[in-house]
Design a protein around this motif. Structure first.
Motif, PDB file in Angstrom:
ATOM      1  N   VAL A   1      54.078 147.648  76.145  1.00  0.00           N
ATOM      2  CA  VAL A   1      53.569 146.282  76.034  1.00  0.00           C
ATOM      3  C   VAL A   1      52.071 146.308  76.313  1.00  0.00           C
ATOM      4  N   ASN A   2      51.361 145.397  75.690  1.00  0.00           N
ATOM      5  CA  ASN A   2      49.956 145.190  76.012  1.00  0.00           C
ATOM      6  C   ASN A   2      49.845 143.921  76.831  1.00  0.00           C
ATOM      7  N   VAL A   3      48.911 143.900  77.764  1.00  0.00           N
ATOM      8  CA  VAL A   3      48.768 142.776  78.683  1.00  0.00           C
ATOM      9  C   VAL A   3      47.550 141.970  78.270  1.00  0.00           C
ATOM     10  N   ASP A   4      47.713 140.650  78.109  1.00  0.00           N
ATOM     11  CA  ASP A   4      46.592 139.842  77.635  1.00  0.00           C
ATOM     12  C   ASP A   4      45.703 139.397  78.796  1.00  0.00           C
ATOM     13  N   ASP A   5      44.737 138.535  78.513  1.00  0.00           N
ATOM     14  CA  ASP A   5      43.754 138.182  79.546  1.00  0.00           C
ATOM     15  C   ASP A   5      44.335 137.323  80.666  1.00  0.00           C
ATOM     16  N   GLU A   6      45.550 136.837  80.486  1.00  0.00           N
ATOM     17  CA  GLU A   6      46.202 136.052  81.545  1.00  0.00           C
ATOM     18  C   GLU A   6      47.159 136.909  82.374  1.00  0.00           C
ATOM     19  N   GLY A   7      47.527 138.081  81.846  1.00  0.00           N
ATOM     20  CA  GLY A   7      48.524 138.903  82.528  1.00  0.00           C
ATOM     21  C   GLY A   7      49.882 138.851  81.843  1.00  0.00           C
ATOM     22  N   VAL A   8      49.932 138.226  80.666  1.00  0.00           N
ATOM     23  CA  VAL A   8      51.191 138.135  79.939  1.00  0.00           C
ATOM     24  C   VAL A   8      51.336 139.348  79.005  1.00  0.00           C
ATOM     25  N   ALA A   9      52.516 139.966  79.068  1.00  0.00           N
ATOM     26  CA  ALA A   9      52.767 141.192  78.306  1.00  0.00           C
ATOM     27  C   ALA A   9      53.355 140.862  76.948  1.00  0.00           C
TER      28      ALA A   9
ATOM     29  N   VAL B   1      53.597 139.814  83.330  1.00  0.00           N
ATOM     30  CA  VAL B   1      54.799 138.996  83.198  1.00  0.00           C
ATOM     31  C   VAL B   1      55.154 138.770  81.735  1.00  0.00           C
TER      32      VAL B   1
ATOM     33  N   PHE C   1      46.540 139.511  89.370  1.00  0.00           N
ATOM     34  CA  PHE C   1      46.486 139.567  87.906  1.00  0.00           C
ATOM     35  C   PHE C   1      45.039 139.793  87.487  1.00  0.00           C
TER      36      PHE C   1
ATOM     37  N   PRO D   1      42.596 140.354  84.023  1.00  0.00           N
ATOM     38  CA  PRO D   1      42.618 140.237  82.561  1.00  0.00           C
ATOM     39  C   PRO D   1      42.738 141.599  81.868  1.00  0.00           C
ATOM     40  N   ASP D   2      43.667 141.697  80.956  1.00  0.00           N
ATOM     41  CA  ASP D   2      43.809 142.874  80.083  1.00  0.00           C
ATOM     42  C   ASP D   2      44.107 144.173  80.832  1.00  0.00           C
TER      43      ASP D   2
ATOM     44  N   GLY E   1      47.949 149.333  78.571  1.00  0.00           N
ATOM     45  CA  GLY E   1      49.271 148.720  78.451  1.00  0.00           C
ATOM     46  C   GLY E   1      50.248 149.323  79.457  1.00  0.00           C
ATOM     47  N   ILE E   2      51.505 148.907  79.369  1.00  0.00           N
ATOM     48  CA  ILE E   2      52.551 149.431  80.258  1.00  0.00           C
ATOM     49  C   ILE E   2      53.547 150.159  79.373  1.00  0.00           C
TER      50      ILE E   2
ATOM     51  N   LEU F   1      59.837 144.321  80.196  1.00  0.00           N
ATOM     52  CA  LEU F   1      59.059 143.106  79.922  1.00  0.00           C
ATOM     53  C   LEU F   1      59.155 142.721  78.449  1.00  0.00           C
TER      54      LEU F   1
END
Lengths: 250, 250, 250, 250
Positions: free
Chosen positions: A58-66, B138, B154, B156-157, B162-163, B171
Motif C-alpha cells: 500500500v502507498n500512504v497518502d499525505d493524511e496517512g491513509v493507505a 490507516v 502520522f 504525510p506520505d 509504502g508498506i 490495510l
C-alpha cells in the motif's frame, strides 16, 4: 482476490477516446508525460486496476491513509481528442503477468470505445541527450506517414533490443486485436528522470491528437534535473567524466 | 495439497475480536509484539494455516517432533478487548502468494467476527533509535484521531516506500473488504531485533484496546540486545563507528 | 491471451516432413544452422507460436513495424526431405514453460505429419575448437547406427550435464510421444557465435536427410568471427592468453 | 504435459513396504544411501515420476540414449522389510512444486501400501566429522523410542533451521496423512559428498528395518573422498587450515 480486479469508479461517455499508456520505464519518460496530461487537463479517475502481479504493497497518502497499489485510468478531455490515460507505479512481476495485465488494460480501453493507442516511453542512448528526437514504432505500417508528419522518426530495426514491457505489448497485443497502436519513445540518457524527453514526446502527441498543453511545470522539473546534472559534473570536474560515469538518479 | 489449507483447532466464541497481525518483518517488531501478547495472556491456538507458498519445511520441537511450517491464529482474552493474534515464521514467496495468503487470513478473521485489524511492524530509520515513535497508517481517515490519542504519529506520505507484505495488504485488502484496519509501525534501526520498538507498539495498542500487559520479559530481551550493541560498539572502538557499520543481528 | 497461441499462416501439404529445431543456445549453433536452411531454401512461414512465457516484447522491423515476439515454423522443401524448421529468439522463462512450449511445438509437428525430429545445438568445450566434431544423442538406440554413418559421434554419458532446454525436451518429450528424435550438437568454444560449428551440424544433417546446401554465406559469417577472434588474440598478446580469457561475443 | 506424470513400469506385490526417500541434499547423504540400497539389493524399477517442476532436461546414458529427467521408485526386497526406494537427480524448483511433488510421491507410496516412511539426508556441521552421529526427527513422538534404540540421536529444536525440501515434507505432509514418518540425518561437514555419513544412516536403518547390507562399495567411495581431503590438506599445508577453508567438492 482474483488475479486482476477492476474497480469501476466512473463511466463518462467519451468521444472516440485514445488510449495513452504511461507506466514506469526508461527515464520515466512515459510516466512523466502521462502524469503531465493529467495535471494540465484535470483528468477524471474512471478505473482502478488491482493485480496480484503488483507488489503486495500500500502507498500512504499525505493524511496517512493507505491505498492498495494499482494502475489507474483517467478520462481526459482536451481541446482536441478525448484521452484515456493509463498511469501507475508498477509493471508486472513476470512475463505472463505482463501479458495478462496488458490484456486487461486493452479490455478497459475497448470498453470506452478506444480504437487507437499510444504507448509513451523512453529509449536509452547511453549519453546525455542534446536534441530530443522522438523514435516511433507502429502496429501497422499505414500509421507511419501520420507520425512522421508529427516529427516522429523511424529508424530501421530500432530500438535494437525491441520494446519491452506493457508499452511493447500495447503494440503487440493491441495490434493483434485491431488497435491502431504506436509507441512514441523519447531519446533519453537512461541515467536520469528526463522531463525534457517527456516534453518532446508530448509535443509529437499534441500534433497527432490536435490538443494544446502548457509545459511550465515540466520545465520546472527539467530545470531541477539540470541543477542535479550540473552538480554531478562539478563533482566529477569536467563534462566528459560526467558522461562516462553518471548513475541513475530519480 | 491445496494452495492454502486451514486446520480448525478450536472455535471459541469471541466478543468483537480484533485481528492483530505480527508476522516477520523489519526488526521483527511485529512478531515480537504479537508473541509477547501470546505469552502474557496465554492465548489458545484456534487455526493453523498451511500454504504451498511457505518454504517446504518442517520445524523440529524440543522433543524431536517435526511440525509442517504454518501461520497460527490464537484467541486471546485480555482485560480489555478480545484479540485474534496471527503469528508465524514466514511471509509468502511471491507477489501473488501475499495476496492469496492475506485474503485467507482475513477470511479467518471474518469467521470469528473481527471487524477491526491492527498490523504490527517496524519502520527502518537506518540509525540507532533513542526515542521510540510509533508511526501509523490507516485504511480510513476516520481512524486517525483515535490513533493519535494513543500516541501514534502520522506523517504525510510516510513510510516513503509504502508498506509491503502481509501488513500492507491487511490495510489494502482489509480496507477494501470493510475492515477498520491500521498499521502500527515502531521506529527501529532496521539492523537489530528490537524489543524496545515492540514495546512502544504494544503501549499504543494497550491504549487503543484498553488492556494492560506486563513488559518484564520484553525488557529482558531488550537488555540482552543492549549488551550485544555494547559489545559491537567496543569492538568498533567508539559509538560513532557503530552507527555506521552495524549489520543485522537476530 | 492464452498461455500459448498458435497462428495458422499456411498449411501446405508436406511429404513426411522432418522437424528441425534451432532455437537460441550455446554458440547459437542451432539457431545459425536452422536460419541458414531458411535462407538457402526459401522457407514458407506456416505457423507463429506466441507464448506468455516469452518476454513481454515486440521487435521492430526495418520499416518501424512492431511484431510480437514469437517462435516460427517454416516449411522447407529441399532436394531431399521436406523440413519443418522451428526458429525464434527465445526459450521459455521457467521450467514449466519449457515443457508446455515443447509440447506445443510437437503438436504442430504432428499436425504436419512429422515423425522424425532433429534438435540442433552446440556443446561447449571451453576452448577454441580446431576440428568440428558433431556429438549425438537419440531418443531410441536404433537411430545410432544411421547417425554414426553421417559422422555423428556418440560418447558415453556425454554431454555430462545432460541436454537442457527445448532441444533436450524435443528428445525427452518427443521420444515419449513416439517421435524418432535426435540431437546434433556441434562442438563449440561456448564463448563465441560459431558459424563453423553450425556448418558441421548441417553437413551431418545433409547426409541424414539427403539434401545439398551451399555454405557461402555461413562461411562469410565464419570469416567475420575469425577476424574478431584474431583481434582479441592481438589485444591479449598471444594465443594462449586468448584461450583462457575469452568472453562471450555475439 | 501435466504438471506431474507417473509412468507405471511394474506393480509387484510388496509386503508392508517402507518408503525410503533419498533425493539430493546436504553431502548427498540421502542419495548415496538410497542408491547403495538399490545396488546391493537389485531393486526393480516400478514407477517413473516426471514433473514440469524438474529442469527441462534429458540425461544421456552410456550408449547415447537420452532419458527425460525424472524421479524413480524401485521396489527392493531385503532379508528384512520390503522397501520402496525413491531416488532422483533433482528437487523441485519452487515452494509450491515441492509440496505438489511430495504429495505425488506419497500417493505412490500409499498405492503400494506403505504406512511408514524414512527420509534420508545429511545435517551440516560446518567442520570435518570424526564420529558419525545420526540425528532424528519424527512425525509422531511415539516413534522416538524405537529410533533411539537404533542409535538415532534426538536433540531439542535441532536441526536449528528445520528440515527443508522433500525430506522435510515427507515428515510434514506424510505425518498429516497418517504416515509414521521419520527423518534420519547423518552429520556431515556440508562441504563434501560423504559416503561415511551415508553408511552411518544406513546402519541405523538396518537395525530399524531388520536387514543386512554390505558396505564394501560405499567404503571404496569413502576412501576416494579421503584421498581428496588428504590432497586438499596438503595443498593448504596443515590440517587446521583445511578445516577452515574447504569448499564443496562432489
Amino acid at each position: 482476490m482474483d488475479d486482476i480486479e477492476i474497480d469501476e469508479v466512473a463511466t463518462p461517455a467519451l468521444d472516440d477516446p485514445v488510449l495513452i499508456e504511461g507506466l514506469p520505464g526508461v527515464g520515466h519518460v512515459g510516466k512523466l508525460a502521462a502524469e503531465h496530461l493529467l495535471e494540465e487537463f484535470d483528468g477524471e479517475l474512471v478505473r482502478r486496476v488491482y493485480a496480484t502481479e503488483f507488489p503486495p504493497q500500500v502507498n500512504v497518502d499525505d493524511e496517512g491513509v493507505a491505498e492498495l497499489t494499482c494502475a489507474e485510468f483517467h478520462a481526459v478531455e482536451t481541446d482536441g481528442s478525448d484521452l484515456l490515460v493509463l498511469t501507475g507505479d508498477h509493471q508486472a512481476a513476470s512475463n505472463d503477468g505482463h501479458y495478462q495485465l496488458t490484456d486487461a488494460f486493452l479490455d478497459v480501453a475497448e470498453e470506452f470505445g478506444a480504437k487507437r493507442a499510444f504507448a509513451l516511453g523512453g529509449v536509452p542512448t547511453g549519453e546525455l541527450v542534446e536534441e530530443y528526437t522522438v523514435l516511433g514504432a507502429v502496429s501497422d505500417g499505414a500509421l507511419i506517414e501520420e507520425l512522421e508528419a508529427a516529427d516522429v522518426e523511424f529508424r530501421p530495426d530500432e530500438p535494437a533490443g525491441g520494446i519491452v514491457g506493457v508499452s511493447g505489448l500495447v503494440l503487440g497485443l493491441g495490434g493483434r486485436r485491431g488497435f491502431e497502436a504506436a509507441c512514441l519513445m523519447g531519446e533519453t540518457s537512461g541515467y536520469l528522470v528526463d522531463p525534457k524527453s517527456a516534453r518532446a514526446v508530448l509535443e509529437s502527441l499534441e500534433t497527432l491528437l490536435d490538443f494544446d498543453v502548457d509545459y511550465a511545470t515540466l520545465e520546472d522539473r527539467a530545470e531541477e534535473m539540470e541543477e542535479v546534472i550540473g552538480k554531478i559534473r562539478e563533482m566529477q570536474e569536467g563534462p566528459s567524466a560526467a558522461d562516462d560515469e553518471l548513475r541513475y538518479i530519480g
